[in-house]
Design an enzyme around this catalytic site. Sequence first.
Site, mmCIF file in Angstrom:
data_model
loop_
_atom_site.group_PDB
_atom_site.id
_atom_site.type_symbol
_atom_site.label_atom_id
_atom_site.label_comp_id
_atom_site.label_asym_id
_atom_site.label_seq_id
_atom_site.Cartn_x
_atom_site.Cartn_y
_atom_site.Cartn_z
ATOM 1 N N SER A 12 0.844 -1.187 0.000
ATOM 2 C CA SER A 12 0.000 0.000 0.000
ATOM 3 C C SER A 12 0.880 1.238 0.000
ATOM 4 O O SER A 12 1.645 1.469 0.945
ATOM 5 C CB SER A 12 -0.901 0.024 1.232
ATOM 6 N N HIS A 37 -1.104 -1.258 -4.406
ATOM 7 C CA HIS A 37 -2.396 -0.974 -3.781
ATOM 8 C C HIS A 37 -2.496 0.515 -3.474
ATOM 9 O O HIS A 37 -1.622 1.092 -2.821
ATOM 10 C CB HIS A 37 -2.523 -1.789 -2.490
ATOM 11 N N ASP A 39 -4.883 3.381 -1.783
ATOM 12 C CA ASP A 39 -5.994 3.625 -0.860
ATOM 13 C C ASP A 39 -6.566 5.023 -1.069
ATOM 14 O O ASP A 39 -5.897 6.022 -0.796
ATOM 15 C CB ASP A 39 -5.516 3.485 0.593
ATOM 16 N N MET A 41 -9.251 7.701 0.084
ATOM 17 C CA MET A 41 -10.086 8.024 1.246
ATOM 18 C C MET A 41 -10.643 9.436 1.106
ATOM 19 O O MET A 41 -9.971 10.323 0.565
ATOM 20 C CB MET A 41 -9.266 7.918 2.532
ATOM 21 N N HIS A 70 -8.450 0.956 -4.142
ATOM 22 C CA HIS A 70 -9.422 0.658 -3.084
ATOM 23 C C HIS A 70 -10.123 1.950 -2.689
ATOM 24 O O HIS A 70 -9.524 2.832 -2.069
ATOM 25 C CB HIS A 70 -8.667 0.046 -1.903
ATOM 26 N N MET A 72 -12.381 4.034 -0.518
ATOM 27 C CA MET A 72 -13.031 4.188 0.781
ATOM 28 C C MET A 72 -13.742 5.533 0.749
ATOM 29 O O MET A 72 -13.376 6.481 1.446
ATOM 30 C CB MET A 72 -11.989 4.090 1.902
ATOM 31 N N MET A 141 -11.328 -6.422 5.266
ATOM 32 C CA MET A 141 -10.605 -5.467 6.097
ATOM 33 C C MET A 141 -10.282 -6.106 7.453
ATOM 34 O O MET A 141 -11.178 -6.598 8.140
ATOM 35 C CB MET A 141 -11.432 -4.208 6.319
ATOM 36 N N GLY A 146 -9.315 3.655 7.232
ATOM 37 C CA GLY A 146 -9.081 5.070 7.475
ATOM 38 C C GLY A 146 -7.645 5.442 7.759
ATOM 39 O O GLY A 146 -7.216 6.551 7.454
ATOM 40 N N PHE A 147 -6.866 4.512 8.324
ATOM 41 C CA PHE A 147 -5.481 4.821 8.670
ATOM 42 C C PHE A 147 -4.603 3.593 8.470
ATOM 43 O O PHE A 147 -5.050 2.456 8.678
ATOM 44 C CB PHE A 147 -5.361 5.267 10.136
ATOM 45 N N GLY A 149 -1.098 1.345 9.532
ATOM 46 C CA GLY A 149 -0.359 1.048 10.752
ATOM 47 C C GLY A 149 -1.180 0.561 11.924
ATOM 48 O O GLY A 149 -0.688 0.541 13.058
ATOM 49 N N ASP A 176 -6.586 -6.718 3.912
ATOM 50 C CA ASP A 176 -6.074 -5.353 4.007
ATOM 51 C C ASP A 176 -6.100 -4.901 5.462
ATOM 52 O O ASP A 176 -7.158 -4.702 6.045
ATOM 53 C CB ASP A 176 -6.942 -4.425 3.148
ATOM 54 N N GLY A 178 -2.845 -4.598 8.784
ATOM 55 C CA GLY A 178 -2.046 -5.314 9.775
ATOM 56 C C GLY A 178 -1.336 -6.548 9.264
ATOM 57 O O GLY A 178 -0.933 -7.409 10.054
ATOM 58 N N GLY A 198 1.346 -2.323 4.200
ATOM 59 C CA GLY A 198 1.869 -0.966 4.108
ATOM 60 C C GLY A 198 3.157 -0.807 4.884
ATOM 61 O O GLY A 198 4.259 -0.937 4.355
ATOM 62 N N SER A 199 3.011 -0.554 6.179
ATOM 63 C CA SER A 199 4.194 -0.304 7.002
ATOM 64 C C SER A 199 5.123 -1.520 7.037
ATOM 65 O O SER A 199 6.342 -1.359 7.119
ATOM 66 C CB SER A 199 3.778 0.084 8.425
#
Length: 226
Positions: A12, A37, A39, A41, A70, A72, A141, A146-147, A149, A176, A178, A198-199
């Site tokens: 991401s 990916h 995101d 928002m 994606h 959102m 999900m 929304g965020f 990490g 998607d 964690g 992502g992270s």
Amino acid sequence: MSFDRSVKIAPSILSADFADFGREIQAIETQGADWVHVDVMDNHFVPNLTFGPPAVKAFRRHVKTVMDVHLMIAPVDASIDAYADAGADILTAHVEAGPHIHRTLQAIRAAGMKAGVALNPGTPAEAVGHVLDLCDLICVMTVNPGFGGQKFIDMTAKVRKLREMIGDREVHVEIDGGVDPTTAPLVRAAGADVLVAGSAVFRGGSVEKPDVYGTNIAAIRSAAGA
């Protein structure tokens, strides 16, 4: 896009350097990303504001693999053509974002993209039972959207249920939220084949140190048994 159920790692870019997206995308692809990916928002459906169609169109020039967009956002339908024009390969909308997910999926496919539907943690697998034949991807999900990490929420029972419902349909199951080397084997064993991270991909690396991205991607892939 040919279909297979092998593990695909989709970093991401929400976790990338916002000032250097072009080189970041090139770096993750060179280092083994299968998809990219994106995101989107709107600070309405979710509490954050990210990329609109012009930014996604700019990303497209650098993406050589699959651009997995994606949404959102709510409402969704009015934006479908804009993201098709921006070059999305896959466009995913949330079943919770509007009253007519069947119509939304039809519109995504009619615009020439693969159609995805996303399920928030509180939404059951059964919510997509009547639209499976319009789906190319179901995004589960494992955080509240929304965020980046956030801590992983265990949705493996939902994933197993979805795989049972999908049967032999050519529908990807994407996770998607964690995803890291600890959680990847759990969701893969449950039946997921696309892992958004992502992270866990971008941590410790940069366009000057892209080999870190490669190490992180390889660690997730290996943990997932691929």
